[in-house]
Write an enzyme that holds these catalytic residues in place. Structure first.
Site, PDB file in Angstrom:
ATOM      1  N   ASP A  21       0.793  -1.192  -0.010  1.00 59.30           N
ATOM      2  CA  ASP A  21       0.288   0.066   0.164  1.00 59.30           C
ATOM      3  C   ASP A  21       0.823   1.453  -0.077  1.00 59.30           C
ATOM      4  OD1 ASP A  21      -2.676   1.310   0.341  1.00 59.30           O
ATOM      5  OD2 ASP A  21      -2.241   1.168   2.159  1.00 59.30           O
ATOM      6  N   ASN A  69     -11.557  -2.722  -4.878  1.00 58.88           N
ATOM      7  CA  ASN A  69     -10.212  -1.824  -5.741  1.00 58.88           C
ATOM      8  C   ASN A  69     -10.674  -1.226  -7.452  1.00 58.88           C
ATOM      9  OD1 ASN A  69      -7.180  -2.535  -4.956  1.00 58.88           O
ATOM     10  ND2 ASN A  69      -8.510  -0.454  -4.553  1.00 58.88           N
TER      11      ASN A  69
HETATM   12  C1  IPE Z   1      -5.436  -2.255  -0.287  1.00 61.63           C
HETATM   13  O1  IPE Z   1      -5.053  -1.509  -0.058  1.00 61.63           O
HETATM   14  C2  IPE Z   1      -5.708  -3.848  -1.340  1.00 61.63           C
HETATM   15  C3  IPE Z   1      -4.780  -3.590  -1.961  1.00 61.63           C
HETATM   16  C4  IPE Z   1      -2.589  -2.931  -1.187  1.00 61.63           C
HETATM   17  C5  IPE Z   1      -4.362  -4.469  -3.487  1.00 61.63           C
HETATM   18  P1  IPE Z   1      -6.740  -0.358  -0.422  1.00 61.63           P
HETATM   19  O2  IPE Z   1      -5.670   1.335  -0.799  1.00 61.63           O
HETATM   20  O3  IPE Z   1      -7.040  -0.570  -1.226  1.00 61.63           O
HETATM   21  O4  IPE Z   1      -6.836  -0.478   0.740  1.00 61.63           O
HETATM   22  P2  IPE Z   1      -7.808   1.166   1.550  1.00 61.63           P
HETATM   23  O5  IPE Z   1      -9.230   0.475   0.833  1.00 61.63           O
HETATM   24  O6  IPE Z   1      -7.090   2.078   1.533  1.00 61.63           O
HETATM   25  O7  IPE Z   1      -7.974  -0.199   3.041  1.00 61.63           O
HETATM   26  C1  IPE Z   2      -1.672  -0.086  -3.016  1.00 61.40           C
HETATM   27  O1  IPE Z   2      -1.495   1.901  -3.650  1.00 61.40           O
HETATM   28  C2  IPE Z   2      -1.961  -0.493  -4.727  1.00 61.40           C
HETATM   29  C3  IPE Z   2      -3.362  -0.827  -5.176  1.00 61.40           C
HETATM   30  C4  IPE Z   2      -4.508  -0.237  -4.358  1.00 61.40           C
HETATM   31  C5  IPE Z   2      -3.813  -1.209  -6.323  1.00 61.40           C
HETATM   32  P1  IPE Z   2      -2.394   1.998  -3.568  1.00 61.40           P
HETATM   33  O2  IPE Z   2      -2.917   2.938  -5.163  1.00 61.40           O
HETATM   34  O3  IPE Z   2      -3.916   2.144  -2.224  1.00 61.40           O
HETATM   35  O4  IPE Z   2      -1.697   3.853  -2.980  1.00 61.40           O
HETATM   36  P2  IPE Z   2      -2.483   4.752  -1.818  1.00 61.40           P
HETATM   37  O5  IPE Z   2      -3.178   4.342  -0.373  1.00 61.40           O
HETATM   38  O6  IPE Z   2      -3.864   5.724  -2.497  1.00 61.40           O
HETATM   39  O7  IPE Z   2      -1.212   5.338  -1.864  1.00 61.40           O
HETATM   40 MG    MG Z   3      -4.179   2.396  -0.583  1.00 62.40          MG
END
Ligand code: IPE
Ligand code: IPE
Ligand code: MG
Length: 250
Positions: A21, A69
């Site tokens: 993340d 997502n």
């Molecule tokens: C969790 O990350 C899913 C992945 C890392 C693929 P998100 O960024 O989507 O999680 P939330 O929604 O903030 O909990």
């Molecule tokens: C994790 O990074 C990757 C995916 C969920 C695909 P994020 O895209 O959630 O990054 P932040 O949390 O917005 O920084």
């Molecule tokens: Mg994230």
């Protein structure tokens, strides 16, 4: 001394699960588009897979794209799918003797991604050094719902009695039936939640949260997580004294 130098190589976790993340915030902090964060994140995944294999970690299971997502803007979802297609390279798995696996509701992925993915899965199936599993279109609630349906079907067909259902039955009906439960779960990016990831499998997993955004997660950050894991006592419900005795009898 570095964390890498302080590791106990006899106690490397067999299975590390990672919630990768922080790609978006990494990009934002640098004045870049979110997509650039995902590109940098893909490179971190490649490097982490290499470092983990070198350290002797047998299973790495990464959360790349959750069921939730799919609700992100189309542009970001399409960019992630295109990135996935571009980065799925069988050569990396064959050159490093790593088996590639996927867990999740893959029917929802674009066909060309699915085809390349299935090719990498089948061609790398015999690789022995380590297993990289990517959770794609995955969530624990989706997985547990699917498992429940599979088990109900077996009961309905008379292949399984209700009394015979144990936690093993559930283990076997999950997408993760081919791997041990994670010893250590790492979440980068500063959030302290599981976001629907491996909820059943992490029943006794050690949780490690760090503020580092995923694109900045390097070998030393991985070693720090493993070092922290090695300082903990896993008791599985027993007392410290029982664990000490078990260790002295080994
Ligand atoms: C969790 O990350 C899913 C992945 C890392 C693929 P998100 O960024 O989507 O999680 P939330 O929604 O903030 O909990
Ligand atoms: C994790 O990074 C990757 C995916 C969920 C695909 P994020 O895209 O959630 O990054 P932040 O949390 O917005 O920084
Ligand atoms: Mg994230």
């Amino acid at each position: 001394m570095t964390y890498k130098e302080q590791l106990d190589y006899n106690r490397i976790p067999q299975h590390i699960a990672i919630i990768m993340d922080g790609n978006g915030r990494w990009a934002k902090a640098k004045g870049k588009q979110r997509g650039e964060g995902h590109i940098a994140g893909a490179s971190t995944l490649h490097d982490t897979m290499m470092h983990a294999a070198q350290l002797g970690v047998k299973y790495v299971t990464v959360y790349a794209f959750s069921t939730e997502n799919w609700t992100r803007p189309d542009e970001e979802v399409n960019g992630l799918m295109a990135l996935l297609f571009e980065k799925l390279d069988l050569g990396i798995f064959m050159d490093n003797d790593i088996r590639f696996c996927v867990i999740g509701d893959t029917d929802r992925l674009p066909e060309k991604v699915r085809e390349r993915m299935n090719y990498c899965i089948s061609q790398s199936a015999g690789n022995q050094r380590g297993t990289l599993t990517v959770a794609l279109s995955y969530s624990s609630k989706w997985e547990l719902t699917r498992a429940t349906k599979l088990i109900a079907e077996q009961v309905k067909e008379g292949k399984l009695a209700i009394d015979e259902i144990t936690d093993k039955t559930i283990d076997e009906a999950l997408c993760t039936s081919f791997m041990p439960d994670p010893d250590l779960l790492i979440r980068t990016g500063g959030e302290t939640r599981l976001s629907n990831y491996l909820l059943w499998q992490c029943a006794y997993t050690e949780l490690y949260f760090c503020d580092t955004y995923w694109p900045d997660f390097d070998e030393e950050a991985l070693c720090k997580a493993i070092y922290t894991f090695q300082q903990r006592e896993r008791r599985f419900g027993k007392t410290s004294e029982q664990i000490a005795e078990e260790n002295s009898n080994r």
